[in-house]
Design an enzyme around this catalytic site. Structure first.
Site, mmCIF file in Angstrom:
data_model
loop_
_atom_site.group_PDB
_atom_site.id
_atom_site.type_symbol
_atom_site.label_atom_id
_atom_site.label_comp_id
_atom_site.label_asym_id
_atom_site.label_seq_id
_atom_site.Cartn_x
_atom_site.Cartn_y
_atom_site.Cartn_z
ATOM 1 N N ASP A 8 -22.717 -23.977 54.638
ATOM 2 C CA ASP A 8 -21.882 -25.122 54.244
ATOM 3 C C ASP A 8 -22.767 -26.353 54.023
ATOM 4 O O ASP A 8 -22.497 -27.433 54.542
ATOM 5 C CB ASP A 8 -20.817 -25.403 55.314
ATOM 6 C CG ASP A 8 -19.704 -26.315 54.787
ATOM 7 O OD1 ASP A 8 -19.551 -26.420 53.551
ATOM 8 O OD2 ASP A 8 -18.986 -26.917 55.609
ATOM 9 N N ARG B 105 -13.252 -37.978 61.239
ATOM 10 C CA ARG B 105 -12.310 -36.879 61.377
ATOM 11 C C ARG B 105 -12.758 -35.772 60.445
ATOM 12 O O ARG B 105 -12.971 -36.006 59.250
ATOM 13 C CB ARG B 105 -10.895 -37.330 61.012
ATOM 14 C CG ARG B 105 -9.868 -36.199 60.971
ATOM 15 C CD ARG B 105 -8.563 -36.671 60.345
ATOM 16 N NE ARG B 105 -7.643 -35.555 60.125
ATOM 17 C CZ ARG B 105 -6.586 -35.289 60.876
ATOM 18 N NH1 ARG B 105 -6.318 -36.078 61.903
ATOM 19 N NH2 ARG B 105 -5.804 -34.270 60.621
ATOM 20 N N ALA C 144 -11.759 -31.098 63.761
ATOM 21 C CA ALA C 144 -12.075 -31.825 64.991
ATOM 22 C C ALA C 144 -12.233 -33.310 64.709
ATOM 23 O O ALA C 144 -12.428 -33.739 63.565
ATOM 24 C CB ALA C 144 -13.361 -31.280 65.618
ATOM 25 N N GLY D 44 -12.516 -31.341 59.380
ATOM 26 C CA GLY D 44 -11.461 -30.399 59.046
ATOM 27 C C GLY D 44 -10.798 -29.781 60.255
ATOM 28 O O GLY D 44 -9.663 -29.308 60.167
#
Length: 668
Positions: free
Chosen positions: A150, A36, A40, A38
């Site tokens: 990121d 899981r 999706a 942030g």
């Protein structure tokens, strides 16, 4: 098709998102939930059209109505879809269906770098090798105009063979894009790993990814990130204003050359870093090979506090830091004149009158208060930009967003380290959800209820190699395992119908009910012997040897093949034999020798008929008229079939006549 439903936020531990149907969008069969994120859920799925495993990333339905999330989701697909590189996860498809959006990508059977780092720091050489692969992926993305923005351990996958794959270009930005993904009030990225320019909301480029990779490499060799804090604002401030503790002071095993690479990658000023991910990759490669590195780390002036408070005679005053105040002026001590001598009270200072001291002290206090207010305002603005002020207050913590899919023991340790109590539905197994749900802000001391899927019973895989198939499958069932569809292949060592190997391997502990695939022997491979007659023995031997046959040779007489040529093989041509079998090639030694009949004393006609019947050619020398053979050459023994026998005739006259079998002999 019903979409996966998010976990409930109330009424007990949250349940993991599960698909109500097995097939998504009429093509992707959901196998199991993987993670899981942030925004999706990620599932392991089977592409029914191409019959291959894929990773299916499905946007939370509640976010599908938010244009910014949908746009970010779309950009992830578009950014990565054009990046075909061995170290970047491939994007296969993306689209809209069942009131939400999805991305289909390459499934990497392995684990994240974040999961690997939970076991502790990595060996320096291993860390450098992994970082070089990550840098290679970033370099390729940068060359195609994409900045990742990121880079963190959770976005680096390592498959079973050790191959590195960079994923999650969800906040990537195309160079020169008119619309960035940094929204007002939000800085995209993860505070622990983003660059100083990201922390301040400034434009970013490829060097920001270099900084983030430097932070990741720091964590790989030390087991912890360089900066930590109670909230993202505190961490962001440290990225901007503080220098990291050198890695070798955290882990003495870190070599100086690798430390130099890390510190240069993490330079505060982008101009002091490696100017590209490829430069960083090249230096890491030099380190791994044992060559000298080019890194020259610098201590960023930005990390030095701009002001400091120093006690003064008779009161308090503010002293400008290095490069400030008088050093900038053209007066004494500045570039335009000599520095005054430093007395016990500071440059040019002396004991002040009481009134002067009070006035100076009051002025210094006012300046100090103003500067502290400015610093506080900057921190407040930074916090608002990060979107954390108003969401996190003293005594509150955020439940990590990545707890689903992890072992409950690891999650409990992490939550307890944050000052939270935990209550799990099972003492062992995998976390499937929590109440409050992941990402929620709660007070320290609160209890987090964890929904745990108990770990399945583990059983060892029995060794069934060399057993016949039926016996092996019965053994697996007795052990609580399921025989899968067998694979067949030839084997030179295992008898036909018996087990060559099994997957998982014998002795491995697996969940009860796991499918075990057996490889069954077909026996030795069969090959067909080609027709080698009439060929040179060397050529024939090479052809048979290429078929994995053992070649021997023998000679024999032949009336059809010339001397030195292959007459036949044994086994014969077109016979199928097992790989590794022996084959004999026969080589012609010439025609077959046959006995020569002695025809002396016989009439010419009788002698000729007898010799021709034996397979010889007859040469006649008439030396008399009697018509009787008086001489013969050869007269006895054997001779090759088809050779010539000469007879001399007495009793008649005429020319010498040579006849062959079936020909008419004439004399005169």
């Amino acid at each position: 098709m019903t979409q996966p439903t998010p976990p409930s936020g109330t009424g007990g531990p949250a349940r993991p998102e599960r698909a109500a149907a097995r097939v998504f969008n009429d093509r992707y069969e959901l196998v199991r939930h993987v993670a899981r994120g942030g925004m999706a859920q990620v599932y392991l799925a089977k592409d029914l059209l191409l019959n291959r495993p894929v990773a299916l990333k499905v946007l939370f339905p509640e976010l599908s109505v938010d244009r910014s999330f949908v746009e970010r989701f779309r950009r992830e697909a578009q950014a990565a879809a054009n990046l075909s590189h061995p170290n970047i996860v491939s994007i296969y498809d993306w689209g809209e269906g069942e009131h939400t959006y999805f991305i289909v990508m390459e499934y990497v059977n392995g684990r994240t770098l974040a999961q690997l780092l939970r076991q502790g720091p990595l060996d320096a050489d291993h860390a450098a090798s992994l970082a070089a692969d990550i840098a290679a992926a970033l370099s390729f993305a940068h060359a195609n105009g994409i900045t990742h923005r990121d880079v963190k351990p959770a976005n680096v996958l390592i498959d079973k063979s050790g191959q590195v794959k960079v994923t999650d270009f969800g906040i990537a930005q195309a160079v020169g894009a008119k619309e960035g993904l940094t929204q007002t009030g939000t800085v995209m990225g993860t505070a622990t790993y983003f660059s100083p320019e990201q922390a301040q909301g400034y434009p970013v480029d490829a060097r920001s990814d270099v900084y983030s990779l430097g932070v990741v490499l720091y964590e790989m060799v030390t087991g912890r990130p360089p900066f930590s804090g109670d909230n993202p604002v505190a961490i962001a401030y440290k990225h901007v204003r503080e220098d990291a503790i050198p890695p070798s002071q955290v882990n003495r095993a870190v070599p100086q050359s690798l430390e130099a690479i890390i510190l240069q990658a993490m330079a505060k000023d982008p101009a002091d870093r490696y100017q590209s991910a490829d430069e960083l990759r090249a230096d890491l490669t030099r380190y791994v090979r044992g060559s000298g590195v080019l890194a020259q780390p610098v201590r960023s002036p930005a990390a030095v506090a701009p002001t400091r408070v120093q006690g003064a005679y008779g009161g308090t005053r503010v002293m400008a830091g290095a490069g400030a105040g008088a050093a900038r002026s053209g007066g004494p001590g500045g570039p335009g004149g000599p520095r005054p001598p430093r007395g016990p009270y500071g440059p040019g200072d002396g004991p002040a009158e009481p009134g002067t001291t009070r006035r100076r002290s009051g002025a210094y206090v006012v300046v100090l208060v103003v500067m502290l207010a400015i610093l506080g305002g900057l921190l407040f603005l930074l916090g608002k930009q990060l979107g954390v002020f108003g969401a996190t207050t003293t005594g509150q913590v955020n439940i990590p967003t990545d707890i689903v899919g992890r072992p409950v023991a690891d999650v409990e340790l992490e939550l307890q380290a944050l000052g939270l109590d935990t209550q799990a539905s099972s003492p062992a197994g995998t976390v499937t959800g929590s109440d409050p749900k992941p990402g929620s802000t709660v007070k320290k001391g609160s209890t987090v209820n964890l929904a745990v899927e108990p770990a399945p019973v583990q059983v060892p895989v029995p060794d069934v190699r060399n057993q016949d198939q039926q016996t092996a499958e019965n053994t697996l069932r007795a052990a609580g395992l399921t025989p899968g569809t067998p694979i067949t292949q030839n084997s030179d060592t295992v008898a036909a119908g018996s087990v060559i190997s099994e997957n998982p391997t014998p002795g491995t502990s697996v969940p009860k009910g796991t499918q075990v695939v057996l490889t069954i022997s077909l026996g030795k491979a069969q090959v067909k012997i080609p027709d080698e007659s009439g060929k040179d023995p060397t050529v024939a031997g090479a052809e048979l040897g290429a078929l994995n046959l053992k070649v021997t040779s023998a000679s024999e007489a032949s009336n059809t093949e010339p001397v030195g040529k292959v007459t036949r093989t044994n086994p014969p041509a077109n016979t199928s034999v097992a790989s590794g079998s022996s084959v004999t090639i026969y080589v012609s030694s010439g025609p077959q020798p046959v006995p020569v009949p002695d025809e002396r004393g016989q009439s010419v006609a009788s002698a000729k008929a007898a010799l021709e019947a034996a397979g010889f050619t007859v040469a006649i020398k008439p030396s008399g008229a009697t018509g009787t053979v008086t001489q013969q050459n050869p007269v006895s023994g054997t001779a090759p079939k088809g050779s010539t026998v000469t007879i001399t005739v007495t009793g008649g006259g005429g020319a010498t006549t040579t006849t062959s079998p079936g020909a008419t002999t004439s004399t005169t």
